[in-house]
Design an enzyme around this catalytic site. Structure first.
Site, short mmCIF file in Angstrom:
data_model
loop_
_atom_site.label_atom_id
_atom_site.label_comp_id
_atom_site.label_asym_id
_atom_site.label_seq_id
_atom_site.Cartn_x
_atom_site.Cartn_y
_atom_site.Cartn_z
N ASP A 1 10.53 4.01 12.69
CA ASP A 1 11.28 2.96 13.39
C ASP A 1 12.66 2.67 12.79
OD1 ASP A 1 9.97 1.86 11.20
OD2 ASP A 1 8.91 0.31 12.33
N ASP B 1 0.85 -1.19 0.00
CA ASP B 1 0.00 0.00 0.00
C ASP B 1 0.88 1.24 0.00
OD1 ASP B 1 0.96 -0.02 2.62
OD2 ASP B 1 -0.84 -1.05 3.34
N ASP C 1 1.69 5.10 1.48
CA ASP C 1 1.50 6.10 2.54
C ASP C 1 2.10 7.41 2.07
OD1 ASP C 1 0.31 4.37 4.40
OD2 ASP C 1 2.26 3.56 4.94
P1 ATP Z 1 4.41 -3.03 5.44
O1 ATP Z 1 3.19 -2.16 5.22
O2 ATP Z 1 5.04 -3.53 4.21
O3 ATP Z 1 4.18 -4.07 6.46
P2 ATP Z 1 5.48 -0.58 6.44
O4 ATP Z 1 6.87 -0.17 6.79
O5 ATP Z 1 4.79 0.21 5.39
O6 ATP Z 1 5.53 -2.10 6.08
P3 ATP Z 1 3.34 0.23 8.13
O7 ATP Z 1 2.82 -0.42 9.38
O8 ATP Z 1 2.44 0.34 6.96
O9 ATP Z 1 4.66 -0.54 7.76
O10 ATP Z 1 3.83 1.67 8.56
C1 ATP Z 1 4.21 2.69 7.64
C2 ATP Z 1 5.40 3.45 8.20
O11 ATP Z 1 5.07 4.05 9.45
C3 ATP Z 1 6.62 2.59 8.49
O12 ATP Z 1 7.41 2.41 7.35
C4 ATP Z 1 7.33 3.41 9.55
O13 ATP Z 1 8.04 4.48 8.97
C5 ATP Z 1 6.17 3.98 10.34
N1 ATP Z 1 5.79 3.11 11.47
C6 ATP Z 1 4.82 2.18 11.51
N2 ATP Z 1 4.74 1.57 12.69
C7 ATP Z 1 5.70 2.13 13.45
C8 ATP Z 1 6.13 1.95 14.81
N3 ATP Z 1 5.56 1.04 15.59
N4 ATP Z 1 7.15 2.72 15.25
C9 ATP Z 1 7.73 3.65 14.46
N5 ATP Z 1 7.38 3.86 13.19
C10 ATP Z 1 6.37 3.13 12.68
MG MG Z 2 2.69 -0.02 4.78
#
Ligand code: ATP
Ligand code: MG
Length: 435
Positions: free
Chosen positions: A136, A57, A59
């Site tokens: 993170d 997805d 963001d």
């Molecule tokens: P995926 O969606 O592929 O699982 P993602 O990195 O996009 O991985 P998301 O949960 O969609 O994960 O979160 C989007 C972004 O928000 C992350 O890339 C990170 O920068 C931030 N983020 C999400 N959760 C956390 C957290 N618990 N602590 C710090 N930053 C976070």
């Molecule tokens: Mg994501």
């Protein structure tokens, strides 16, 4: 305001091309930008595009406030109480737009605590420099700027992408204490993206696995579900074991992990699920939950009963007890719990090979999952080989072959004779060691 200086990687020096980005995400980025706001793709989508993967997805991070975003898009819905996010809805695709966010020392929202009235909405928003610090891992903190198609890199994330290195932003101990779910996120990214965990991160992960106990069962369930929804499951399971995190999620199973048959059972289920996934078949998390909880259920059902209850009642009680206890760690929704219950109880029902019972079982909505679990148990060395071979023949047999199979087995285990003698109406007692 922070004074960190980013590295700007211009359009020609990175691999992200607009062709690889969702059309809808581009639309949102352009609209924000032409209305005078800064707009960036950020997080997992940038990371995945740079790694040559298809993002799950998209963001977007912007300096526009949610109300501004809503004014710009008719298909916008604002969600979230404390930190409002804008969802721009394009049929099935939702583009998430978040205003740059600042890091609050007192913020407990990651832990699921409620903080009514504590933070005035305005001071939650910040600049891109604030926003980057609350992310993170360095690979999750790259910003693709729609204004000039460059990548804005504050944390040497690009270098870590090239080195395939997972590195925490800031001090790992502090960041894990702030939000222990990051332990699971680290495992998930290391597993699915094939990243090496950098040594300082690895060290604190080993030391801080116990922090997972502070996370609410509801949030843990959401996070663990992601493990099963995407692969490689076998690899991430091994990482969870290595960092003592599996024990925290399934404490009842942890005692059995020393037994090779438990590991064989779990690993074959995970690798089978990985195979199904790569063949594009459907994946159900309930099968894997059933596999994880199978050993404690079986063991409990073998314990001498206080009451003289029929085997099936005893067995069902064991399932209920183990599931109830599991809820202390993971808030598994009722619908999934019922399904896990059925798959495990099928292990009992599959031992009842008389009359029309096996034919009825074939119609059971969870039959295939129960049958697969039986096969995996036999492969893992449980003493159910004869039962398993019988079901394999029955499942693939013709009507006549099936009737023959039932006849053959009823000669040795027919419950009818017993029933006629005792005239009792309850189900036959199948010894639990038949399971
Ligand atoms: P995926 O969606 O592929 O699982 P993602 O990195 O996009 O991985 P998301 O949960 O969609 O994960 O979160 C989007 C972004 O928000 C992350 O890339 C990170 O920068 C931030 N983020 C999400 N959760 C956390 C957290 N618990 N602590 C710090 N930053 C976070
Ligand atoms: Mg994501």
């Amino acid at each position: 305001m922070n004074s960190i200086k980013p590295t700007i990687i211009p359009r020609g020096e990175h691999t992200i091309s607009r062709k690889g980005i969702s059309h809808n995400a581009l639309k949102v980025l352009y609209r924000l930008n032409t209305c005078g706001y800064s707009a960036y793709l950020v997080g997992g989508c940038v990371r995945d595009l740079l790694l040559g993967r298809h993002p799950k997805d998209y963001d977007i991070a912007t300096n526009a406030h949610p109300e501004d975003v809503r004014r710009l898009f008719r298909n916008c819905r604002l969600i979230g109480k404390r930190f409002r996010l804008a969802h721009i809805i394009f049929g099935k695709e939702i583009i998430e737009v978040a205003t740059f966010r600042t890091h609050h020392k007192d913020s407990h929202e990651q832990h699921g605590h409620s903080h009514e009235g504590m933070i005035i909405r305005d001071n939650v928003y910040g600049t891109i420099e604030d926003d980057v610090l609350r992310r993170d891992f360095t690979v999750n903190a790259l910003y693709y700027n729609i204004a000039d198609y460059s990548i804005v890199d504050y944390m040497h994330g690009m270098q870590d992408i090239n080195d395939r290195m997972l590195r925490m932003i800031g001090d790992p101990e502090q960041r894990f204490t702030e939000d222990p779910v990051r332990l699971l996120r680290a495992i998930r990214f290391a597993g699915k993206l094939d990243l090496n965990i950098c040594p300082t991160l690895e060290k604190s992960m080993h030391e801080l696995s116990h922090l997972l106990g502070h996370v609410s069962p509801a949030r843990l369930f959401q996070e663990i579900l992601k493990f099963f929804q995407e692969g490689p499951r076998l690899k991430t399971f091994r990482l969870l074991l290595e960092f003592q995190l599996f024990d925290q999620l399934f404490p009842q199973t942890s005692d059995f992990l020393k037994q090779p048959e438990t590991i064989t059972l779990i690993e074959s289920a995970l690798s089978d699920t990985d195979d199904r996934d790569s063949e594009g078949k459907s994946i159900s998390p309930t099968f894997l939950f059933s596999v994880f909880l199978w050993r404690p259920i079986l063991e409990l059902s073998k314990k001498p009963a206080e009451e003289d209850l029929p085997a099936h009642v005893m067995f069902e009680k064991s399932i209920r007890k183990v599931l109830r206890q599991q809820l202390d760690r993971l808030t598994i929704p009722k619908r999934l719990l019922m399904s896990i219950h059925e798959i495990c109880f099928l292990q009992y029902r599959l031992t009842c090979r008389y009359g029309t019972a096996p034919f009825r079982l074939l119609e059971h909505p969870r039959f295939r999952a129960g049958y697969d679990l039986l096969i995996m148990r036999a492969h893992a060395g449980e003493p159910v080989k004869e039962l398993c071979d019988w079901w394999i023949k029955f499942y693939s047999g013709t009507q006549e072959e099936r009737e023959e199979l039932i006849k053959a087995v009823s000669e040795t285990t027919s419950p009818k004779k017993k029933r006629r003698r005792s005239r009792k109406r309850h189900k036959p007692k199948v010894k639990n060691d038949a399971l």
